[in-house]
Design a protein around this motif. Structure first.
Motif, PDB file in Angstrom:
ATOM      1  N   LEU A  94       0.931  -1.191  -0.096  1.00  0.00           N
ATOM      2  CA  LEU A  94      -0.022   0.129   0.090  1.00  0.00           C
ATOM      3  C   LEU A  94       0.913   1.256  -0.086  1.00  0.00           C
ATOM      4  CD1 LEU A  94      -2.797   0.964   0.223  1.00  0.00           C
ATOM      5  CD2 LEU A  94      -2.884   1.002   2.491  1.00  0.00           C
ATOM      6  N   TYR A  95       1.212   1.945  -1.136  1.00  0.00           N
ATOM      7  CA  TYR A  95       1.882   3.001  -1.224  1.00  0.00           C
ATOM      8  C   TYR A  95       1.171   4.342  -0.972  1.00  0.00           C
ATOM      9  CZ  TYR A  95       4.306  -0.240  -4.764  1.00  0.00           C
ATOM     10  OH  TYR A  95       4.874  -1.283  -5.168  1.00  0.00           O
ATOM     11  N   GLY A  96       1.985   5.233  -0.128  1.00  0.00           N
ATOM     12  CA  GLY A  96       1.122   6.522   0.332  1.00  0.00           C
ATOM     13  C   GLY A  96       2.013   7.283   1.174  1.00  0.00           C
ATOM     14  N   GLY A 146      -4.065   7.881  -0.035  1.00  0.00           N
ATOM     15  CA  GLY A 146      -3.866   9.396   0.543  1.00  0.00           C
ATOM     16  C   GLY A 146      -4.748   9.928   1.589  1.00  0.00           C
ATOM     17  N   SER A 147      -4.158  10.911   2.499  1.00  0.00           N
ATOM     18  CA  SER A 147      -4.871  11.385   3.575  1.00  0.00           C
ATOM     19  C   SER A 147      -5.811  12.487   3.079  1.00  0.00           C
ATOM     20  CB  SER A 147      -4.007  11.850   4.696  1.00  0.00           C
ATOM     21  OG  SER A 147      -3.269  13.029   4.065  1.00  0.00           O
ATOM     22  N   CYS A 148      -6.790  13.067   3.999  1.00  0.00           N
ATOM     23  CA  CYS A 148      -7.960  13.671   3.489  1.00  0.00           C
ATOM     24  C   CYS A 148      -7.404  15.095   2.548  1.00  0.00           C
ATOM     25  CB  CYS A 148      -8.665  14.072   4.571  1.00  0.00           C
ATOM     26  SG  CYS A 148      -8.010  15.122   6.022  1.00  0.00           S
ATOM     27  N   ALA A 202      -4.698  -0.461 -15.707  1.00  0.00           N
ATOM     28  CA  ALA A 202      -4.154  -1.166 -14.664  1.00  0.00           C
ATOM     29  C   ALA A 202      -5.150  -1.402 -13.465  1.00  0.00           C
ATOM     30  CB  ALA A 202      -2.856  -0.535 -14.235  1.00  0.00           C
ATOM     31  N   PRO A 203      -5.173  -2.508 -12.921  1.00  0.00           N
ATOM     32  CA  PRO A 203      -6.348  -2.580 -11.718  1.00  0.00           C
ATOM     33  C   PRO A 203      -5.775  -1.824 -10.391  1.00  0.00           C
ATOM     34  CG  PRO A 203      -5.228  -4.641 -12.233  1.00  0.00           C
ATOM     35  CD  PRO A 203      -4.676  -3.643 -13.247  1.00  0.00           C
ATOM     36  N   VAL A 204      -6.128  -0.699 -10.159  1.00  0.00           N
ATOM     37  CA  VAL A 204      -5.438  -0.048  -8.965  1.00  0.00           C
ATOM     38  C   VAL A 204      -6.814   0.149  -8.013  1.00  0.00           C
ATOM     39  CG1 VAL A 204      -4.646   1.950  -8.003  1.00  0.00           C
ATOM     40  CG2 VAL A 204      -3.624   0.716 -10.098  1.00  0.00           C
ATOM     41  N   LEU A 205      -6.608  -0.015  -6.599  1.00  0.00           N
ATOM     42  CA  LEU A 205      -7.449   0.551  -5.640  1.00  0.00           C
ATOM     43  C   LEU A 205      -7.035   1.873  -5.059  1.00  0.00           C
ATOM     44  CD1 LEU A 205      -8.533   0.489  -2.519  1.00  0.00           C
ATOM     45  CD2 LEU A 205     -10.382  -0.014  -4.353  1.00  0.00           C
ATOM     46  N   ALA A 206      -7.715   2.802  -4.789  1.00  0.00           N
ATOM     47  CA  ALA A 206      -7.069   3.923  -4.170  1.00  0.00           C
ATOM     48  C   ALA A 206      -7.939   4.243  -3.112  1.00  0.00           C
ATOM     49  CB  ALA A 206      -6.963   5.134  -5.291  1.00  0.00           C
ATOM     50  N   LEU A 207      -7.302   4.356  -2.049  1.00  0.00           N
ATOM     51  CA  LEU A 207      -7.989   4.623  -0.585  1.00  0.00           C
ATOM     52  C   LEU A 207      -8.125   6.260  -0.624  1.00  0.00           C
ATOM     53  CD1 LEU A 207      -9.295   4.246   2.036  1.00  0.00           C
ATOM     54  CD2 LEU A 207      -7.162   3.883   2.985  1.00  0.00           C
ATOM     55  N   VAL A 211     -12.129   4.248  -2.994  1.00  0.00           N
ATOM     56  CA  VAL A 211     -12.848   4.380  -1.966  1.00  0.00           C
ATOM     57  C   VAL A 211     -12.635   5.544  -1.073  1.00  0.00           C
ATOM     58  CG1 VAL A 211     -13.445   2.939   0.145  1.00  0.00           C
ATOM     59  CG2 VAL A 211     -13.182   1.671  -2.092  1.00  0.00           C
ATOM     60  N   SER A 212     -13.550   6.438  -0.882  1.00  0.00           N
ATOM     61  CA  SER A 212     -13.555   7.410   0.103  1.00  0.00           C
ATOM     62  C   SER A 212     -14.021   7.050   1.690  1.00  0.00           C
ATOM     63  CB  SER A 212     -14.102   8.697  -0.290  1.00  0.00           C
ATOM     64  OG  SER A 212     -13.976   9.058  -1.667  1.00  0.00           O
ATOM     65  N   LEU A 213     -12.769   6.888   2.470  1.00  0.00           N
ATOM     66  CA  LEU A 213     -13.152   6.509   4.123  1.00  0.00           C
ATOM     67  C   LEU A 213     -12.954   7.504   5.023  1.00  0.00           C
ATOM     68  CD1 LEU A 213     -14.052   4.179   5.742  1.00  0.00           C
ATOM     69  CD2 LEU A 213     -11.449   3.498   5.701  1.00  0.00           C
TER      70      LEU A 213
END
Length: 580
Positions: free
Chosen positions: A22-24, A73-75, A94-99, A158-160
């Motif tokens: 998980l890169y960030g 990434g943070s808020c 490219a299959p990427v899930l971004a949080l 996904v925004s969390l």
């Protein structure tokens, strides 16, 4: 046993989907998730210096492995920095899930500190972008996001909110089976019948191949041999289709070479295989065109089609090969092969003339030596701009090497971040970042990421102290170059100050030794090569149609340099032509 919180459940689901990294960049609203990663042995947190690097790295990892990759990434400003790399990943399929972590849920819509609306902001560069508004919703929403990213090929966001991430997870969350691989898609019988009829009715057929031919090399070669077809390719198709190809006629587009343009315009039937080639000015408008693509939205959006075939290239060709009638006449194929060889012979001497003595160093010489010395299974990441030219013309594919870049999105500064993601997939595999000085300096801070993780990425810096491709565009438009000059430091000294192996190369005779030393070094290394900023020339006559961008007339630009080992391939193909 302590009860899971939402962040821990989120990380567990990512791990079940095959995510390894998980890169960030850590920060406030993201802290519960980062702490959950810290305590989960299945996923490593990769601390980069800029979130844009995180997204590029995740996209590169996904392209190399074919598996889901993730970034965070943070808020507010934190996740906004992801957007450029996510655009690139999405356009590269490219299959990427971004949080995108978010401000406290009770504050959304009230102008809170760092407030943005990430669920809306990322919609244009994703298949799916939604906000988690309660702990009970998160598992199903994340499952849906993963299945969109993997199944459709691209980005899900996904925004969390940070407060929800820290809340207890529901007691009985349903563990839904996850999609982790894409299926093959077979066209319908009616489309296969129609395409067979078109091929059988045509005397001169040309295949033009893109990245959708990945994994279909054998089928393309068998098909081309049966119908005696020249095979051209787009830039993203080069690594998959050029090697071991006796029907190769080169690449089309501004960076193109050889006879691909002629082959696509002088045929009776042009078949586009797995390509979303964006420059429709290079495509013919007076021949019949059929297109095969697994993404139906790509069909017909570049040119008028006579037949649209929705299907995976490999499966489509497996259906076609036994059914099409073998062609005996190969006059068109042989004529295009001869044109291709002649075109390459015409430019190769520009590369060979005193390049081993020319100072500043010819960049094409750098690319040619790099191609010779790099490993047979190396991964090359390529900066947008002139590095694209040198990669397109000098890197020799062989079925094991990979070449990735921002070929669809066209972003600067992509090579170094992509190299980070590529190297994390396998520390033993050679990864080479072909960086321009403009792109490298834009995200130079993440050279420190190489040092921090002791990643053995080798950065080969084409340092001409200018934005070369932009200068070229200005010249084509008849404008004086302006704002394109970079005042650069000694990059090797900077890299050594960071703790990496580095050397500055100013003379051609120093180049091979410097590259060998960098490749032998076990950790990160940088080779700062001072290259000729005047390595471009233009023809004496420039038509009024030569404007900025990739217009058709811009293909007349002469790039001062040859085509590396491709000329030997073309000569070999001519020698192997049957004597009838």
């Amino acid at each position: 046993m302590a009860k899971q919180n939402v962040a821990e459940q989120f990380v567990d689901i990512l791990a079940r989907a095959g995510v390894k990294h998980l890169y960030g960049v850590v920060g406030d609203s993201l802290n519960p998730v980062v702490d959950a990663v810290r305590r989960n042995p299945a996923i490593d947190w990769i601390h980069v210096r800029h979130e844009e690097t995180a997204a590029f790295a995740a996209g590169a990892e996904a392209q190399i492995t074919g598996r889901l990759a993730a970034c965070a990434g943070s808020c507010g400003p934190g996740n906004l920095h992801l957007i450029n790399g996510l655009y690139d990943a999405h356009r590269s399929m490219a299959p990427v899930l971004a949080l995108a972590s978010h401000i406290p849920s009770a504050e959304i819509g009230l102008g809170y500190f760092q407030e943005t609306h990430p669920d809306q902001l990322f919609r244009e560069c994703s298949h799916y972008s939604e906000l988690v508004s309660s702990p009970k919703q998160m598992p199903r929403l994340l499952h849906t996001a993963i299945q969109n990213a993997v199944g459709r090929g691209g980005v899900s966001v996904v925004s969390l909110p940070g407060d929800i991430a820290d809340q207890p997870a529901p007691d009985k969350a349903v563990e839904t089976a996850l999609v982790t691989a894409r299926p093959t898609v077979r066209p319908g019988d009616a489309e296969i019948d129609a395409l067979v009829a078109m091929i059988d009715a045509s005397d001169k057929v040309t295949l033009f191949c893109g990245s959708g031919t990945a994994g279909a090399h054998a089928e393309v070669m068998e098909f081309a041999g049966k119908i005696k077809s020249p095979v051209g390719h787009a830039l993203r198709g080069k690594e998959h289709i050029q090697y071991d190809n006796p029907y190769d006629v080169g690449m089309s587009g501004l960076l193109g070479y050889g006879a691909a343009y002629e082959a696509t315009h002088e045929c009776d039937l042009l078949i586009l295989l797995g390509t979303d080639f964006p420059y429709n000015a290079f495509l013919p408008d007076d021949v019949r065109i059929a297109q095969v693509d697994v993404r139906p939205e790509h069909l017909g959006r570049r040119s008028k089609l006579d037949l649209a075939v929705w299907g995976d290239v490999r499966e489509t060709l497996r259906c076609l090969i036994p059914r099409v009638r073998a062609k005996e006449n190969r006059r068109f194929l042989d004529r295009m092969l001869k044109k291709h060889a002649a075109a390459l012979e015409g430019v190769v001497k520009a590369y060979t003339r005193k390049v081993d003595k020319h100072v500043p160093i010819h960049p094409e010489y750098v690319a040619a030596v790099l191609d010779e010395l790099a490993d047979e299974d190396a991964v090359f990441t390529v900066d947008t701009g002139m590095c694209n030219v040198w990669a397109a013309r000098y890197l020799t594919p062989n079925g094991r090497r990979r070449v990735i870049g921002s070929f669809s999105h066209g972003s600067m500064a992509n090579a170094l971040p992509m190299a980070i993601g590529a190297q994390f997939t396998d520390r033993r595999r050679q990864v080479v970042s072909m960086s321009g000085d403009g792109g490298f300096t834009m995200l130079m801070g993440d050279f420190l990421t190489l040092v921090q993780y002791d990643l053995p990425v080798k950065v080969v810096l084409f340092n001409n102290s200018s934005l070369g491709m932009v200068e070229l565009e200005m010249l084509v438009a008849g404008l004086p170059s302006y704002g394109t000059t970079n005042k650069n430091p000694d990059f090797a000294a900077v890299a050594r100050a960071c703790g990496a192996h580095a050397v500055r190369v100013e003379k051609p005779k120093q180049l091979a030794g410097a590259l060998r030393d960098a490749f032998r070094h076990k950790g990160p290394a940088l080779v700062d090569v001072v290259t000729d900023p005047n390595a471009l020339s233009i023809p004496p006559k420039i038509s009024a149609d030569m404007v900025t961008g990739f217009a058709l007339s811009a293909s007349k630009i002469v790039l001062d340099g040859g085509v590396g080992r491709m000329v030997q391939m073309a000569r070999s193909n001519l020698r192997n032509m049957p004597r009838l």
